[in-house]
Design an enzyme around this catalytic site. Structure first.
Site, short mmCIF file in Angstrom:
data_model
loop_
_atom_site.label_atom_id
_atom_site.label_comp_id
_atom_site.label_asym_id
_atom_site.label_seq_id
_atom_site.Cartn_x
_atom_site.Cartn_y
_atom_site.Cartn_z
N GLU B 62 0.81 -1.23 0.00
CA GLU B 62 0.00 0.00 0.00
C GLU B 62 0.84 1.27 0.00
O GLU B 62 0.54 2.23 -0.71
CB GLU B 62 -0.94 0.01 1.20
N HIS B 131 -12.11 -4.15 9.07
CA HIS B 131 -12.60 -3.88 7.71
C HIS B 131 -13.85 -3.00 7.68
O HIS B 131 -14.50 -2.93 6.66
CB HIS B 131 -12.98 -5.19 7.01
C1 LIG Z 1 -3.02 -4.69 4.25
C2 LIG Z 1 -4.08 -5.42 3.51
N1 LIG Z 1 -4.22 -5.23 2.17
C3 LIG Z 1 -5.16 -5.87 1.48
C4 LIG Z 1 -6.02 -6.75 2.11
C5 LIG Z 1 -7.10 -7.50 1.30
N2 LIG Z 1 -6.69 -8.92 1.18
C6 LIG Z 1 -7.11 -9.84 2.06
S1 LIG Z 1 -6.36 -11.32 1.80
C7 LIG Z 1 -5.49 -10.74 0.49
C8 LIG Z 1 -4.53 -11.64 -0.23
C9 LIG Z 1 -3.43 -12.11 0.67
O1 LIG Z 1 -2.68 -13.07 0.00
P1 LIG Z 1 -1.67 -14.01 0.77
O2 LIG Z 1 -0.84 -13.20 1.70
O3 LIG Z 1 -0.94 -14.81 -0.23
O4 LIG Z 1 -2.57 -14.96 1.68
P2 LIG Z 1 -3.67 -15.99 1.16
O5 LIG Z 1 -4.99 -15.28 1.15
O6 LIG Z 1 -3.26 -16.47 -0.19
O7 LIG Z 1 -3.67 -17.11 2.17
C10 LIG Z 1 -5.77 -9.40 0.26
C11 LIG Z 1 -5.20 -8.59 -0.83
C12 LIG Z 1 -5.88 -6.91 3.51
N3 LIG Z 1 -6.70 -7.72 4.20
N4 LIG Z 1 -4.89 -6.25 4.17
#
Ligand SMILES: Cc1ncc(C[n+]2csc(CCOP(=O)(O)OP(=O)(O)O)c2C)c(N)n1
Ligand SMILES: Cc1ncc(C[n+]2csc(CCOP(=O)(O)OP(=O)(O)O)c2C)c(N)n1
Ligand SMILES: [Mg+2]
Ligand SMILES: [Mg+2]
Lengths: 320, 329, 329, 320
Positions: B62, B131
Site C-alpha cells: 500500500e 474492515h
Molecule cells: C493490508 C491489507 N491489504 C489488502 C487486504 C485485502 N486482502 C485480504 S487477503 C489478500 C490476499 C493475501 O494473500 P496471501 O498473503 O498470499 O494470503 P492468502 O490469502 O493467499 O492465504 C488481500 C489482498 C488486507 N486484508 N490487508
C-alpha cells in the site's frame, strides 16, 4: 576522461564542501535554523552520480540534499536563500534545509521522512515507462532508509515492473547514532538488494571517478531497458548527523581514518599525479567558489520574506 | 432526459471507464483491480478493455503503490489509485499525510499532486474490527487534500472526473454498503460539482446534515418525521474537505435546529466539526443544541445485532430530531 | 515538601529511569534511544545504566518496532516504545489502529495490550512540514487507546508510571517545545492521575480549555486579561481520550463562556469535539458561542515569522476571550 | 515415526477439511456471514507445522486461520460458535471467521490485515528472549504478505536480534487474484528471505510428513538459539480466495493439477503402502470427525448472542 572533466568534478565537490562549511557557521550564527544535515565527506557521491545523469532526468533526495541540489545545478543563491527561509529560496523559503525543490531542474526534493522518497521515484519511473520516455529517475537514500518497509516495497515494485530507476544508496555507515550493523542483519546492502533480482553492486563512494563510472554503467543498463539498478555507495559523513548531534556514538579514530580518504584529496592526488592540477589551480578554483558563495550569502541576506498574509498559500493550487 | 437503471458499483465503473477513455494520462492501479476484477467488482472488465498498463494490478504494498501514484502524478500522469478498504490505508498514511498533502507547500507552490485515491469505507457487511470503519471524516483533518463521498448514483458517476480535474490530491470514499444499490440515473451525467453540499430534501422545522451511507437512512427518518408533522431538511455534505459551510448554515438559520448524522466514531468525528462551526457561525439562530448521531465508539463487532447496534439507525435519527424540536421531551 | 529544579526533559528521563528500576518487565525501545542518547536527549545515560536489552536501539522500522511492542506486551512485558516525532508515527498507524486498539475487542476481552508509546509532537522549532504537526487530538478519535499530553513538569514526571499501570495502550505526546522548560518540581512525585483534567488557574468570567504546549500561552493570556479585569479559568485537559467532560462542563456552567485552545489544525481538531460536547451538555448555560483558537490549516512553513503566524499566539487567545465576554466587540 | 502419529496427522487434516467444507455450506445457508476464507488444500501446512510445536508456544495467524486454530487445539465447538458470532465462540462471537483467538492456548489470532501479524510475532519472540524463555513463536502468513513493508521490517528485526521466531510462509501461489509472479520480482521466496541472513528453505506443503520434518528441524535450530527460521511452504488453495470470489483468475487445469496432490490423499497413500491404514479405518475416522462436527454445529446453533447492552465492552479493560 578529459582533464577538463576532472577539474569540473573537483569544482563541484569543492562547491559542496565550502557551501556546507559555510552553512555550519551560519547555523551557529542563527541565520539558519531547524534541522541542518551536512554532506561533508560525501561529496563524491552526489557529484559522481548526478554527473552521469542528463539535466532532465528526475532526482528524488533526502533531508541531506544540499549537495544533490548543487550538483544538479540549482543555483547556489536559491539554495542559500532557502536555508535562510527567504522567498527567493528555491522553495520560497517555506521548505528550508530539508526541503529543497526545483521543478524546472527536475529536482523533486528534499524529503525528510526517511525512505519516503523511494515510492515517489518509483512513480516518476512508472510515468516515464508508461509514456515511453527514456529518462532515468535517481533516488538518493541512506543505509538507515533500507530498513524501512517502503524500501522493500519500492525495490520489489521497481524490479517487478522493470522501471527506469537508479537506487543510489548512500551508505555512510550510520543512521543517526545507529551503526549499520545495529540496523541491518545483512550489512552488505548491495547483496540484500540483489535478492530482489536487480543489478546491484558496492562502490567506493569516496572516489568520485569510481562513482561516476559505476553510475554511467548503471544508467546505460537502465536506458537500455534493463530495469532498475541499485548502487551501494560506501561513504562517510565527516560531521555529526545534524547540528543537534553531539556525535557521542562514533569513535574518533574511526572518523580520522575515514578523513584520510577525503574524496576531494583523493581526486586532487590523482589529478596531480596525472599532471592535471598545476600549482595555483586549486587556489584559483577555491577563489572562484568562495566568490560564488559570498554572492549567495549576500543575496540570501538581502532576500525578502514571504508576506505573513500569504501564510496559507500553496496548501491547494491556485486556480488560474 | 433519458435515464438508465444502474447500480452504484456500475456507476463507479462507468466513471472509471469514461476517465480511461477521455484522458490517456489516466490509469487505475491497486490490488486486484485487474485480473480479479476488483475486490468489490468495481473494475470488472476494465483490464480486458484497457490492458495491464492502464489497469494495473499491484503487489500488497500500500505505501509503495500510493507513493508511486504520487510520483506518477508529479511525472505528468493522472493516476487513480485504489485502496481496497479504508483500514488498509493506514499503511499508506505516511505517503498521504507527509507527501501528497505537503509537497505543494514544501516546494513553495512548484509541485502539485493531481492524484485520485479511491477506497471503500464503512460497515454493514459484518466484516468486523479490521474492515468496517468510516475514517473519511478523520481524513478531513488533513490540509492539502480534498475528501469526497458519493452518496448518490449521480455522484458515484460524476465525482471521479471532477476529482481528476482537480490539480491537488482527492480521496474518494465509497461506502461499501452502497455498491449494490440500484436506481435511475440521468444517462448524460459525466461530471458533477465537488465544491458544494446538496439539499436532498427541503424542510422547514429542522436540518439533518449527513453524507455517504447514512444519507438514505436520514431521508427515511425525515419521511417518518413528516408523518408526525415535522418537516425536516436533509443536507448531503458530499465534500468533507473543504467543507461547504454556506449550505448548512443557510439551512440552520432557517430551521433553527440541527442534527448531524455520521457513521464515524462520535469523538472527533466530522460531526463534531460541523457542530462547532454551527455554534461559531449561527449560535444565536439556534433554538436547541446541535445533536449528533454517530457510531458507537467500538471496533466493529462481527455479529449483525451488534453491528446494527453500533451504527446510526433511523430510530436514533428520528429521536434526535424530536429532541431538537422538543417533541422528544 | 522538598522541591528540585528540573527540566521537562529531565523529568521525562527520571520517569523512564524510575520505571526501569521499579518493574523489570519494562524496557525502552526506539530509534536512537540508546547509543545516541535519544533524538532529543530524553534517554541520555539510560543505556549505560540499564544495558542494550532494556534500552534498545531499533532500525528505522516504525511499523515493526511498534508492532513488536504490541507483541511484547501480549507476551507479558511492559514496553515503552518511542517514536521520534508524531509525523513518523504515520508509518506505524496500521499497528496502532488495527492491532493495538482492536485486539482486546476482537478477542472478546482476552488480549489487552499494556503498551506505552511516547512521541514528540508540535511545532515551534522551525522543523517545517514533515516534523511539526500536532496530531494527538487526531489520535483521540480512535477507541481502544488512551491519549495523554503532559504539559507540566509534574505530569512529565508522573504520567508515565500511570500509563504503564494502565492495562491498555497509552500514547504519551510530548510537546517538543517543552523539553528545555525548567522549573521547580515536588521531589516526591512518582505517579499522577491520568483520568481527570486539571484547573490550572481558577477564574469566574470565562473558561479557556487547552492542553500541552498552549497551556502556558493560555495562562499568560489569562494573566493579561486579569489586568483588564477579566478573570479567566484555565483548564488543562491532560488526557485527550477518554475526555474528562465533568471538569470543563463544571467550569463553563459557572463562567458561561468557553474558548478552546489547541495547536492542532482547526478542522476536525480536538477543540471541535470539546465545542460540540459543551453545546450538547451546557447549551443553555452559554452566554456566547464557544470559540476556538487553533493552528492555521497549513503544512508548517520553515521561517519563524510564518511558523509563529500559524500557531496560536497569546494575542489570539486574548482576542477570543474578549469576543466571548463581549469586550472585543 | 509411529503409525499412531501418522493417524493423528490424518485425523487433524480430516478435521480441518470437513470443518471447512461445512463452513462453505453454512455460508450459503447464511449462518456464517462477512468474509470467509477457507483452507481446503492447505491442511498439511497447519497440521505439520503446529504438530512440531509445544502447546504453550505462541501462534500468530491470518484471516485464513480455521485450520491453525483447530490444529492448535482450540475446541471445534468454540471455533464454530465464533463463525456463528455466538458468545460461546472463542472470541465471544465478536471476531468471526477472521478473528479467532484463544489466549489460554497461546493462539494470538486471527489478523485480517495482511502482514499485520508479523510484527506481533517478533514482539512475542522478543518478550521470550528478554525473559530467557525457550519458546518458539510461529507466525503464519501468505505469499502476498511477503510484499508488505511489515514483512521486510519484521524479518530484519527478528534476524538482527536473533529472536526465536518461526516464519511460516504459506505460499499458495496467489494473493487473492494475483499470481506470485505478478506480486514478486523474486518468486523464490525462500531465496529472498535468506538474504536477511536467516536459515530459509522451501518445503513441499502438500506432504504433511515433509512439512512436519522441516518444522521439527526449524524448531530445533531456533530452540538451540540459532535465531529465526523461514519456511516457504509451497501449497495451493483448492477453493476460491473467499466466498465473495468467483475465481476468474486461475486456469481450471492448474487447479485440477494441484488437486492431484491433495495432502490427505498423499498421506493416506503413504500409510496404505506402509500398511498403516486398514480398510474401514478411514470410515471410522470420518465418522468420528463427522460426529465432532455435528456436535459443534449443534452447539453453535444453540449458542447465545452477546447482549446488545454489552456492545461497548472490551474496548478498554474492565478494572477488577
Ligand atoms: C493490508 C491489507 N491489504 C489488502 C487486504 C485485502 N486482502 C485480504 S487477503 C489478500 C490476499 C493475501 O494473500 P496471501 O498473503 O498470499 O494470503 P492468502 O490469502 O493467499 O492465504 C488481500 C489482498 C488486507 N486484508 N490487508
Ligand atoms: C520515518 C522517519 N523515521 C525517523 C526519522 C528521524 N531521522 C532523520 S535522519 C535519520 C537517520 C537516517 O539515516 P540514513 O538513512 O542512513 O541517512 P543519513 O542521515 O545517514 O544520510 C533518522 C532516524 C525520520 N526523519 N523519518
Ligand atoms: Mg546513513
Ligand atoms: Mg497466497
Amino acid at each position: 576522461m578529459s582533464a577538463k572533466h576532472r577539474q569540473e568534478l573537483l569544482r563541484q565537490m569543492l562547491r559542496i564542501r565550502r557551501f556546507e562549511e559555510r552553512c555550519a557557521e551560519l547555523y551557529s550564527a542563527t541565520k539558519i535554523r531547524g534541522f541542518l544535515h551536512l554532506y561533508v565527506g560525501e561529496e563524491a557521491v552526489a557529484t559522481g552520480v548526478i554527473g552521469a545523469l542528463l539535466p532532465d532526468e528526475p532526482i528524488v533526495s533526502t533531508y541531506r540534499e544540499h549537495g544533490h541540489a548543487l550538483a544538479r545545478g540549482v543555483p547556489m543563491d536559491a539554495v542559500m536563500a532557502e536555508m535562510y527561509g527567504r522567498s527567493t529560496g528555491c522553495s520560497r523559503g517555506r521548505g528550508g534545509s530539508m526541503h529543497l525543490f526545483d521543478a524546472d531542474r527536475h529536482f523533486y526534493g528534499g524529503n525528510a521522512i526517511v525512505g519516503g522518497g523511494l515510492p515517489l521515484a518509483v512513480g516518476l519511473g512508472l510515468a516515464d515507462a508508461l509514456r515511453g520516455a527514456h529518462r532515468v529517475t535517481t533516488c538518493f537514500f541512506g543505509d538507515g532508509a533500507a530498513a524501512e518497509g517502503e524500501f522493500h516495497e519500492s525495490m520489489n515494485l521497481a524490479t517487478l515492473w522493470q522501471l527506469p530507476v537508479l537506487f543510489a544508496c548512500e551508505n555512510n555507515q550510520y543512521a543517526m547514532g545507529t551503526a549499520l550493523a545495529r540496523s541491518h542483519a545483512q550489512t552488505n546492502l548491495a547483496l540484500r538488494a540483489a535478492s530482489y533480482g536487480l543489478p546491484a553492486w558496492p562502490v567506493d563512494g569516496m572516489d568520485v571517478l569510481a562513482v561516476e563510472d559505476a553510475a554511467q554503467r548503471a544508467v546505460e543498463i537502465i536506458r537500455a531497458g534493463g530495469g532498475p539498478v541499485f548502487l551501494e555507495l560506501r561513504t562517510y559523513r565527516f560531521r555529526a548527523h545534524s547540528m543537534y548531534d553531539p556525535d557521542r556514538y562514533r569513535d574518533k579514530a574511526e572518523v580520522e581514518q575515514w578523513k584520510q580518504r577525503d574524496p576531494i584529496d583523493i581526486l586532487m592526488a590523482r589529478m596531480r599525479s596525472d599532471g592535471e592540477l598545476e600549482d595555483g589551480d586549486l587556489e584559483a578554483l577555491d577563489r572562484e567558489v568562495t566568490e560564488e558563495l559570498a554572492r549567495a550569502v549576500d543575496a540570501a541576506e538581502a532576500g525578502p520574506w514571504e508576506p505573513v498574509e500569504d501564510l496559507t498559500r500553496f496548501v491547494y493550487s491556485e486556480q488560474s | 432526459m433519458t435515464t438508465i437503471e444502474i447500480t452504484y458499483r456500475e456507476a463507479m465503473r462507468a466513471a472509471i471507464r469514461d476517465a480511461l477513455l477521455r484522458d490517456d494520462r489516466v490509469f487505475l492501479m491497486g490490488e486486484d483491480v485487474g485480473r480479479y476484477g476488483g475486490c468489490f467488482a468495481v473494475s470488472l472488465g476494465l483490464l480486458e478493455e484497457f490492458g495491464p498498463d492502464r489497469v494495473r494490478d499491484t503487489p500488497l504494498s500500500e505505501s509503495a503503490f500510493v507513493g508511486a501514484g504520487i510520483g506518477a502524478a508529479l511525472g505528468g500522469m493522472r493516476p487513480i489509485v485504489e485502496i481496497m478498504t479504508v483500514n488498509f490505508s493506514m499503511l499508506a498514511l505516511d505517503q498521504i499525510v507527509n507527501n501528497a498533502a505537503t509537497l505543494l507547500h514544501m516546494s513553495g507552490g512548484q509541485l502539485n499532486v493531481p492524484l485520485v485515491i479511491r477506497m471503500t469505507t464503512g460497515a454493514g457487511r459484518q466484516l468486523a474490527a479490521q474492515h468496517s470503519h468510516s475514517l473519511e471524516g478523520w481524513y478531513a483533518h488533513i490540509p492539502g487534500i480534498r475528501i469526497v463521498v458519493p452518496a448518490t448514483l449521480e455522484d458515484a458517476r460524476g465525482m471521479l472526473w471532477a476529482a481528476l480535474r482537480d490539480p491537488d490530491p482527492v480521496l474518494i470514499f465509497e461506502p461499501g454498503a452502497l455498491y449494490p444499490v440500484k436506481g435511475e440515473l440521468d444517462a448524460s451525467v459525466r461530471e458533477v460539482d465537488i465544491d458544494r453540499a446538496a439539499v436532498r430534501r427541503p424542510g422547514r422545522d429542522a436540518t439533518i446534515i449527513t453524507y455517504g451511507a447514512t444519507l438514505q437512512t436520514s431521508v427515511a427518518a425525515a419521511e417518518q418525521l413528516a408523518d408526525e408533522g415535522i418537516d425536516v431538511e436533509v443536507i448531503d455534505l458530499r465534500t468533507l474537505r473543504p467543507l461547504d459551510d454556506a449550505t448548512f448554515l443557510d439551512s440552520v438559520t432557517r430551521t433553527h435546529r440541527a442534527v448531524v448524522v455520521d457513521e464515524g466514531w462520535r469523538t472527533g468525528s466530522i460531526s463534531a466539526e460541523i457542530s462547532a462551526r454551527i455554534t461559531e457561525q449561527a449560535f444565536f439562530d439556534l433554538d436547541a443544541p446541535v445533536e449528533r448521531v454517530c457510531s458507537a465508539e467500538v471496533p466493529m463487532p462481527y455479529p449483525k445485532h451488534l453491528e446494527d447496534a453500533a451504527l446510526p439507525q433511523q430510530a436514533d435519527i428520528v429521536a434526535a430530531v424530536q429532541r431538537t424540536t422538543g417533541d422528544g421531551r
